[in-house]
Enzyme design. Structure first.
Site, PDB file in Angstrom:
ATOM      1  N   HIS A 109       0.834  -1.204   0.000  1.00  0.00           N
ATOM      2  CA  HIS A 109       0.000   0.000   0.000  1.00  0.00           C
ATOM      3  C   HIS A 109       0.869   1.255   0.000  1.00  0.00           C
ATOM      4  O   HIS A 109       2.044   1.221   0.356  1.00  0.00           O
ATOM      5  CB  HIS A 109      -0.923   0.029   1.227  1.00  0.00           C
ATOM      6  CG  HIS A 109      -0.201   0.100   2.538  1.00  0.00           C
ATOM      7  ND1 HIS A 109       0.466  -0.981   3.074  1.00  0.00           N
ATOM      8  CD2 HIS A 109      -0.028   1.127   3.409  1.00  0.00           C
ATOM      9  CE1 HIS A 109       1.017  -0.635   4.228  1.00  0.00           C
ATOM     10  NE2 HIS A 109       0.739   0.649   4.455  1.00  0.00           N
ATOM     11  N   ASP A 111       0.390   4.996   1.895  1.00  0.00           N
ATOM     12  CA  ASP A 111      -0.399   5.438   3.035  1.00  0.00           C
ATOM     13  C   ASP A 111      -1.499   6.419   2.635  1.00  0.00           C
ATOM     14  O   ASP A 111      -1.248   7.416   1.950  1.00  0.00           O
ATOM     15  CB  ASP A 111       0.502   6.097   4.086  1.00  0.00           C
ATOM     16  CG  ASP A 111       1.375   5.087   4.810  1.00  0.00           C
ATOM     17  OD1 ASP A 111       0.951   3.920   4.931  1.00  0.00           O
ATOM     18  OD2 ASP A 111       2.475   5.468   5.255  1.00  0.00           O
ATOM     19  N   HIS A 265       4.761   0.156   0.213  1.00  0.00           N
ATOM     20  CA  HIS A 265       5.555  -0.586   1.184  1.00  0.00           C
ATOM     21  C   HIS A 265       4.752  -1.735   1.764  1.00  0.00           C
ATOM     22  O   HIS A 265       3.521  -1.787   1.665  1.00  0.00           O
ATOM     23  CB  HIS A 265       6.090   0.326   2.291  1.00  0.00           C
ATOM     24  CG  HIS A 265       5.028   1.101   3.019  1.00  0.00           C
ATOM     25  ND1 HIS A 265       4.423   2.225   2.500  1.00  0.00           N
ATOM     26  CD2 HIS A 265       4.470   0.916   4.245  1.00  0.00           C
ATOM     27  CE1 HIS A 265       3.541   2.698   3.359  1.00  0.00           C
ATOM     28  NE2 HIS A 265       3.543   1.919   4.431  1.00  0.00           N
ATOM     29  N   ARG A 280       5.678   6.284  13.931  1.00  0.00           N
ATOM     30  CA  ARG A 280       5.465   6.768  12.570  1.00  0.00           C
ATOM     31  C   ARG A 280       5.006   8.221  12.588  1.00  0.00           C
ATOM     32  O   ARG A 280       4.080   8.584  13.320  1.00  0.00           O
ATOM     33  CB  ARG A 280       4.401   5.906  11.871  1.00  0.00           C
ATOM     34  CG  ARG A 280       4.188   6.255  10.416  1.00  0.00           C
ATOM     35  CD  ARG A 280       3.220   5.299   9.751  1.00  0.00           C
ATOM     36  NE  ARG A 280       1.837   5.718   9.896  1.00  0.00           N
ATOM     37  CZ  ARG A 280       0.827   5.209   9.187  1.00  0.00           C
ATOM     38  NH1 ARG A 280       1.064   4.250   8.308  1.00  0.00           N
ATOM     39  NH2 ARG A 280      -0.396   5.626   9.376  1.00  0.00           N
TER      40      ARG A 280
END
Length: 289
Positions: A109, A111, A265, A280
């Site tokens: 995907h 983000d 990723h 993150r």
């Protein structure tokens, strides 16, 4: 055949060593816990656009220092996805898997492409790392696109596709959080499905990007469902070629920053029941494209 080959690039503020011939670089010579010069920040932005994902080792950072460093690349605000956050630093999402909660993003995907203006990138910093396993893999969607035949590229550039978070596990998660469905309905109202071109142009490099991903892209507009599914399956398959990938083995105090526009990723879920925890930080721009 993959044609893109990365070459070393000379910077004044750090050394960038290509990680693979087609994607990624490891950067040496910076202490990310310290304020960075204007030149270093400019060169970091160039390196990120050029290499698409950049890696750092042996960086000891507090949450505030990670946020400050990430601001070198774009706007950092409180996150808009559904992960838990660091209480003292709400810009940071906690991406965590344990024996009791073995959640992992083991799917390809980019983000939050289910937003009209998706984030332009992310920094991810190691907190707890398994003794083995738990790597993250990135794929270059510019390299994947460049390898396609010219006539197929031209056709793809005429298409657009729908992206939505509702085909992921977040629907079930929100219902578990609130059985009345009010949270789910609020999320649907706030984040309806969006449409993006199948091929986008990176605003910094000018390179064309294949902009569909298996997690959030549901169908291509204007095609019958069977044709759409077949075409998307073909495009999703391009991500799996090792030639377009960089696989990063996490170590304590490692940090990765990726361009969310030009990459996808995958978090490798091979470490259960070990503990894996990362922080993150997502960064944005007024216009991603």
């Amino acid at each position: 055949m993959v044609h893109s080959i990365q070459l070393p690039h000379v910077y004044e503020s750090f050394v960038a060593t290509p990680f693979t011939p087609n994607i990624g670089a490891t950067l040496h010579g910076l202490d990310l816990s310290q304020p960075l010069s204007d030149l270093a920040q400019t060169e970091l932005k160039d390196a990120l656009a050029r290499f698409e994902v950049i890696f750092f080792r042996d960086q000891v950072l507090t949450p505030a220092q990670q946020v400050a460093f990430t601001r070198s690349f774009g706007q950092v605000n409180e996150v808009k996805a559904f992960f838990p956050r660091v209480e003292s630093q709400p810009e940071i999402e906690i991406v965590e898997s344990t024996a009791e909660r073995p959640a992992a993003n083991n799917n390809w995907h980019s983000d939050i492409t289910w937003q009209a203006n998706p984030p332009i990138g992310t920094s991810l910093y190691a907190q707890v790392i398994p003794a083995s396993g738990g790597d993250t893999v990135w794929a270059s969607m510019t390299t994947a696109y460049e390898a396609l035949p010219a006539d197929f590229k031209a056709y793809l550039e005429t298409l657009s596709a729908m992206h939505t978070w509702e085909v992921t596990g977040w629907t079930e998660y929100l219902l578990r959080q609130d059985a009345t469905g009010e949270q789910l309905q609020a999320a649907r109202a706030k984040y309806p499905p969006v449409t993006h071109p199948v091929v986008r142009v990176h605003p910094v490099t000018g390179k064309k990007i294949l902009y569909v991903n298996p997690t959030f892209t549901t169908h291509i507009h204007g095609l019958p469902r069977t044709q759409s599914d077949a075409l998307l399956a073909q495009l999703f398959g391009l991500i799996t070629a090792p030639e377009v990938q960089a696989r990063f083995c996490w170590q304590p105090h490692s940090l990765a920053v990726w361009d969310n526009r030009s990459t996808q990723h995958y978090a490798v879920a091979d470490f259960y029941p070990q503990h894996r925890k990362l922080h993150r930080v997502t960064f944005t721009a007024d216009h991603a494209f």
